[in-house]
Design an enzyme around this catalytic site. Sequence first.
Site, mmCIF file in Angstrom:
data_model
loop_
_atom_site.group_PDB
_atom_site.id
_atom_site.type_symbol
_atom_site.label_atom_id
_atom_site.label_comp_id
_atom_site.label_asym_id
_atom_site.label_seq_id
_atom_site.Cartn_x
_atom_site.Cartn_y
_atom_site.Cartn_z
ATOM 1 N N LYS A 111 0.839 -1.210 0.000
ATOM 2 C CA LYS A 111 0.000 0.000 0.000
ATOM 3 C C LYS A 111 0.873 1.260 0.000
ATOM 4 O O LYS A 111 0.563 2.245 -0.677
ATOM 5 C CB LYS A 111 -0.928 0.003 1.224
ATOM 6 N N LYS A 194 -2.735 -10.856 -9.501
ATOM 7 C CA LYS A 194 -4.088 -11.255 -9.124
ATOM 8 C C LYS A 194 -5.164 -10.298 -9.649
ATOM 9 O O LYS A 194 -4.875 -9.146 -9.965
ATOM 10 C CB LYS A 194 -4.192 -11.362 -7.610
ATOM 11 N N LYS A 197 -9.591 -4.934 -7.721
ATOM 12 C CA LYS A 197 -10.312 -3.734 -8.152
ATOM 13 C C LYS A 197 -9.385 -2.596 -8.524
ATOM 14 O O LYS A 197 -9.669 -1.806 -9.406
ATOM 15 C CB LYS A 197 -11.211 -3.283 -6.997
HETATM 16 P P1 TYM Z 1 -10.771 -7.802 0.221
HETATM 17 O O1 TYM Z 1 -11.983 -6.965 0.280
HETATM 18 O O2 TYM Z 1 -9.544 -7.274 -0.435
HETATM 19 O O3 TYM Z 1 -11.093 -9.169 -0.447
HETATM 20 C C1 TYM Z 1 -12.163 -9.938 0.046
HETATM 21 C C2 TYM Z 1 -11.880 -11.421 -0.101
HETATM 22 O O4 TYM Z 1 -11.647 -11.731 -1.468
HETATM 23 C C3 TYM Z 1 -10.413 -12.408 -1.591
HETATM 24 N N1 TYM Z 1 -9.773 -12.036 -2.866
HETATM 25 C C4 TYM Z 1 -9.238 -12.929 -3.700
HETATM 26 N N2 TYM Z 1 -9.135 -14.262 -3.626
HETATM 27 C C5 TYM Z 1 -8.534 -14.888 -4.656
HETATM 28 N N3 TYM Z 1 -8.066 -14.252 -5.763
HETATM 29 C C6 TYM Z 1 -8.156 -12.909 -5.865
HETATM 30 N N4 TYM Z 1 -7.702 -12.299 -6.965
HETATM 31 C C7 TYM Z 1 -8.749 -12.179 -4.803
HETATM 32 N N5 TYM Z 1 -9.003 -10.866 -4.585
HETATM 33 C C8 TYM Z 1 -9.621 -10.800 -3.385
HETATM 34 C C9 TYM Z 1 -9.571 -11.960 -0.407
HETATM 35 O O5 TYM Z 1 -8.573 -12.906 -0.109
HETATM 36 C C10 TYM Z 1 -10.616 -11.853 0.671
HETATM 37 O O6 TYM Z 1 -10.859 -13.126 1.246
HETATM 38 N N6 TYM Z 1 -8.954 -7.573 4.738
HETATM 39 C C11 TYM Z 1 -9.962 -8.236 3.966
HETATM 40 C C12 TYM Z 1 -11.355 -8.027 4.484
HETATM 41 C C13 TYM Z 1 -11.500 -8.359 5.910
HETATM 42 C C14 TYM Z 1 -11.566 -9.666 6.495
HETATM 43 C C15 TYM Z 1 -11.677 -9.468 7.882
HETATM 44 C C16 TYM Z 1 -11.521 -10.937 5.952
HETATM 45 C C17 TYM Z 1 -11.605 -7.472 6.926
HETATM 46 N N7 TYM Z 1 -11.707 -8.121 8.108
HETATM 47 C C18 TYM Z 1 -11.764 -10.542 8.783
HETATM 48 C C19 TYM Z 1 -11.588 -12.020 6.849
HETATM 49 C C20 TYM Z 1 -11.713 -11.809 8.225
HETATM 50 C C21 TYM Z 1 -9.851 -7.671 2.580
HETATM 51 O O7 TYM Z 1 -9.309 -6.629 2.347
HETATM 52 O O8 TYM Z 1 -10.422 -8.361 1.669
#
Ligand code: TYM
Length: 331
Positions: A111, A194, A197
């Site tokens: 980031k 990967k 967004k």
């Molecule tokens: P975020 O919003 O970036 O992504 C949400 C979920 O989608 C998965 N993901 C992917 N998996 C496989 N391939 C990809 N290209 C890909 N892009 C996104 C992420 O691994 C995630 O599971 N920090 C987390 C959100 C969060 C969270 C939590 C998750 C906040 N608190 C507590 C679990 C438990 C996040 O930014 O996800």
Amino acid sequence: METVVSGIRSTGKLHLGNYYGAVKNFVQMQNEYACYFFIADFHSLTTHPTPADLHGNVKQVLVEYLAAGIDPEKATIYVQSDVPEISELYLYLNMNAYVGELERSTSFKDKVRANPDNVNAGLLTYPVLMAADILIHKATKVPVGKDQEQHLEMARVFGNRFNRLYSKEFFPEPYAFNFAEQLVKIPGLDGKGKMGKSEGEGNAIFLSDEPDVIRKKVMRAVTDSGPTENDEVKPQSVQNLFDLLKFVSSNDTFKHFEGLYNDCNIRYGDLKKQLAEDIILANAPMREKINFISNDTSYLKQVARHGALKARESASNTIREVREIIGFKSF
Ligand code: TYM
């Protein structure tokens, strides 16, 4: 019964990475575990959304959770900011999270590199908030994609440290979970890493994308000029398309194109056409439901209220115990 927690940041529409990395597992898990699935709107504040965007994005994720098949009667679906106990636990955990270890987190370093003008403290303590999300329900299983593995390790560190500090086995250890399979990483269409967004226009396919948009994005995906020797190792961009094929197409289709590649008879145009049609087919039921559920404001309100009540019941039990353990007493 074991407890499951997971969430998605509310930064807009869900893409195939979110679905195959996380949400598809949510749908499967809700039948077997006590599940808490939430919309991480506190987390989204690190990028400073406008008030109007914030609410719209939360709604979008809620709608898409439901469209993907999360059932509010089986799982608890809630908005993170409806559960203030999470921010209280975040405060306590911050007191024994060390700046050095937070600075070493890969996602923080990424980031900082991507947005050097917005290195705020919320970004630094992002893994602490995530640990609070998980520990607040004493969860042991967390369905996430591969990119979240390090965050899960940090959640275990923070939970264990709390236990040690107060000499109490209070928080169990949470682990990333994908039904005994490897954690998933869905590639994007830009030929690099990967799907995400913020990886640039055209890299991600959203669950709500119209068929024509999907066709255009897939046809524009990066490839090379094709193999020249039998059984050649695929370059990353081509491997990415095969990886996507594996998730959305049948095994026969996958093998068919794999055979053509290995014999140097592959035509990327044909592969892309098939991939696009299979994505369209896989997404169709969700896309239709997204449109339908979006308009049902009273249903959405009811789901969010019901979820907030259930989530707060669990969260307030944990916070009551945590306060006692820490030594807060009322006069
Ligand atoms: P975020 O919003 O970036 O992504 C949400 C979920 O989608 C998965 N993901 C992917 N998996 C496989 N391939 C990809 N290209 C890909 N892009 C996104 C992420 O691994 C995630 O599971 N920090 C987390 C959100 C969060 C969270 C939590 C998750 C906040 N608190 C507590 C679990 C438990 C996040 O930014 O996800």
